[in-house]
Design a protein around this motif. Structure first.
Motif, PDB file in Angstrom:
ATOM      1  N   PHE A   1       0.817  -1.211   0.000  1.00 54.04           N
ATOM      2  CA  PHE A   1       0.000   0.000   0.000  1.00 54.04           C
ATOM      3  C   PHE A   1       0.854   1.266   0.000  1.00 54.04           C
ATOM      4  O   PHE A   1       0.552   2.210   0.716  1.00 54.04           O
TER       5      PHE A   1
ATOM      6  N   ILE B   1      -8.546   1.116   0.348  1.00 51.46           N
ATOM      7  CA  ILE B   1      -8.764   1.408   1.764  1.00 51.46           C
ATOM      8  C   ILE B   1     -10.141   2.041   1.969  1.00 51.46           C
ATOM      9  O   ILE B   1     -10.879   1.691   2.895  1.00 51.46           O
ATOM     10  N   ASP B   2     -10.495   2.982   1.098  1.00 51.55           N
ATOM     11  CA  ASP B   2     -11.813   3.621   1.188  1.00 51.55           C
ATOM     12  C   ASP B   2     -12.927   2.608   0.985  1.00 51.55           C
ATOM     13  O   ASP B   2     -13.966   2.670   1.656  1.00 51.55           O
TER      14      ASP B   2
ATOM     15  N   SER C   1     -13.223   0.500   4.102  1.00 52.20           N
ATOM     16  CA  SER C   1     -13.804   1.306   5.168  1.00 52.20           C
ATOM     17  C   SER C   1     -15.305   1.451   4.991  1.00 52.20           C
ATOM     18  O   SER C   1     -16.078   1.343   5.954  1.00 52.20           O
TER      19      SER C   1
ATOM     20  N   LEU D   1      -9.079  -4.561   7.037  1.00 53.44           N
ATOM     21  CA  LEU D   1      -8.606  -3.268   7.533  1.00 53.44           C
ATOM     22  C   LEU D   1      -7.695  -3.442   8.745  1.00 53.44           C
ATOM     23  O   LEU D   1      -6.660  -2.771   8.867  1.00 53.44           O
TER      24      LEU D   1
ATOM     25  N   ALA E   1      -4.342  -4.571   7.736  1.00 57.84           N
ATOM     26  CA  ALA E   1      -3.574  -3.447   7.198  1.00 57.84           C
ATOM     27  C   ALA E   1      -3.072  -2.532   8.314  1.00 57.84           C
ATOM     28  O   ALA E   1      -1.935  -2.046   8.290  1.00 57.84           O
TER      29      ALA E   1
ATOM     30  N   GLU F   1      -3.264   4.905   7.359  1.00 53.50           N
ATOM     31  CA  GLU F   1      -4.599   5.184   6.825  1.00 53.50           C
ATOM     32  C   GLU F   1      -5.586   4.082   7.199  1.00 53.50           C
ATOM     33  O   GLU F   1      -6.761   4.335   7.431  1.00 53.50           O
ATOM     34  N   ALA F   2      -5.103   2.843   7.260  1.00 56.11           N
ATOM     35  CA  ALA F   2      -5.977   1.719   7.593  1.00 56.11           C
ATOM     36  C   ALA F   2      -6.432   1.785   9.045  1.00 56.11           C
ATOM     37  O   ALA F   2      -7.592   1.483   9.355  1.00 56.11           O
TER      38      ALA F   2
ATOM     39  N   ALA G   1      -9.010   4.437   9.251  1.00 58.21           N
ATOM     40  CA  ALA G   1     -10.239   3.963   8.607  1.00 58.21           C
ATOM     41  C   ALA G   1     -10.961   2.949   9.481  1.00 58.21           C
ATOM     42  O   ALA G   1     -12.200   2.924   9.528  1.00 58.21           O
ATOM     43  N   THR G   2     -10.211   2.111  10.190  1.00 56.33           N
ATOM     44  CA  THR G   2     -10.825   1.100  11.060  1.00 56.33           C
ATOM     45  C   THR G   2     -11.605   1.754  12.198  1.00 56.33           C
ATOM     46  O   THR G   2     -12.762   1.407  12.461  1.00 56.33           O
TER      47      THR G   2
END
Length: 345
Positions: free
Chosen positions: A38, A49-50, A53, A74, A77, A84-85, A88-89
């Protein structure tokens, strides 16, 4: 990454097993290759990732399996060091974490479902709470127990929130919660300067979890005691007719007890019950050790820990009595069957 992201779109694939393996492939790839998969300029990295999420945050039963699998990917990651993961989580699962923090269950808005991309419901009573499974599993894998024991802020769930998860009617979610409680009980409190014994000192993580669980455990003890009494009546039944009547009465009595003691966690399968007993035994042991810790805890705090351990010790005793009663009832049933086969009844 672009291809994987496209396959996870609603129109990407009509085959639910293909979708399932896309999630698995993403999770395993991240676990194997980590951040290298990534890098910021990799085509599709941000979009994937988006996508994960968004799938992890959908609170609807129709998308429950996607939610669970996306959350796992996620978390993998996030554990691989992809910042970012992790963000996002916590964002995707925030609503479900908030529900557990408030002492409620993050039941899907769409209710239970009979089929998913897993094939069928995996809960013993047919109820699936994908939000609870996702957030409790993520909390366990992200090491919230270890963070709490060090005095750090949990990524998703506090010790009390994990304890509330043990009341989930989803058997898999409940097992994840009990695993979290066991991790809290098994992790040493390594915080510095927080166990001076004063009343305004923050409690250790396992103590917080135990105090959140305590009212649930007290109700569970009452349910088990009801089961024990009727096991004895089944074991002492003189013939098959009386035994059948006793079994019927026992089931009705336990149903009434579950209504009366509604806060009792549901231990409807052997795996959940075994894990719950391990977690409660570990908590009882930690609290008993705290009660004897004269070096770092005040007399008042030690007395409180001793009192906190009592419901868990009562639960273990009640469970042993139930097991002994069930063994006697089974032995009586076998003896009755042998006697009948020999023509004695």
């Amino acid at each position: 990454l672009e291809t994987l992201c496209q396959m996870l779109n609603d129109a990407g694939s009509w085959d639910r097993f293909v979708v399932r393996y896309v999630y698995y492939f993403v999770q395993r790839s991240v676990e194997r290759y980590g951040c290298a998969m990534f890098v910021g300029d990799a085509p599709g990295a941000v979009a994937l990732i988006d996508r994960l999420s968004e799938d992890a945050s959908i609170a609807h039963a129709k998308h429950g399996a996607r939610q669970i699998l996306a959350a796992r990917a996620l978390v993998a990651a996030a554990r691989a060091g992809i910042g970012e993961a992790k963000t996002a989580t916590t964002s995707a699962l925030g609503a479900f974490a908030n529900a557990l923090r408030a002492g409620t269950q993050p039941r899907d808005a769409g209710g239970s479902k009979l089929k998913s991309i897993f094939g069928s419901s995996a809960s013993t009573d047919g109820s699936v709470d994908a939000g609870a499974r996702a957030v409790l599993g993520a909390s366990l894998r992200l090491g919230d127990a270890q963070n709490a024991s060090k005095g750090d802020q949990a990524t998703l769930l506090s010790p009390a929130a994990v304890a509330f998860g043990a009341r989930s009617t989803d058997a898999i979610a409940a097992r994840l919660a009990w695993s979290g409680v066991l991790a809290l009980a098994a992790t040493a409190d390594t915080r510095s300067g927080t166990r001076s014994g004063t009343t305004d000192t923050p409690h250790a993580a396992h103590q917080t979890a135990a105090r959140a669980l305590s009212p649930f455990i007290k109700d569970l003890v009452c349910v088990l005691e009801s089961r024990r009494v009727w096991n004895e009546s089944v074991a002492s039944a003189p013939d098959e007719k009386a035994r059948a009547a006793a079994v019927k009465a026992a089931r009705a009595s336990e149903s009434r007890a579950r209504v009366k003691y509604a806060m009792a966690p549901k231990l409807n399968d052997t795996a959940t019950a075994a894990l719950a007993m391990r977690a409660c035994g570990a908590l009882a042991g930690r609290l008993a050790a705290d009660a004897d810790d004269v070096e770092t805890l005040s007399e008042q705090e030690r007395a409180r820990c001793s009192n906190d351990a009592k419901p868990f010790l009562d639960l273990l005793k009640a469970a042993l009595r139930v097991a002994a009663g069930a063994a006697r009832a089974a032995a009586a049933a076998r003896a009755m069957a042998v006697a009948k086969a020999r023509g004695g009844v």
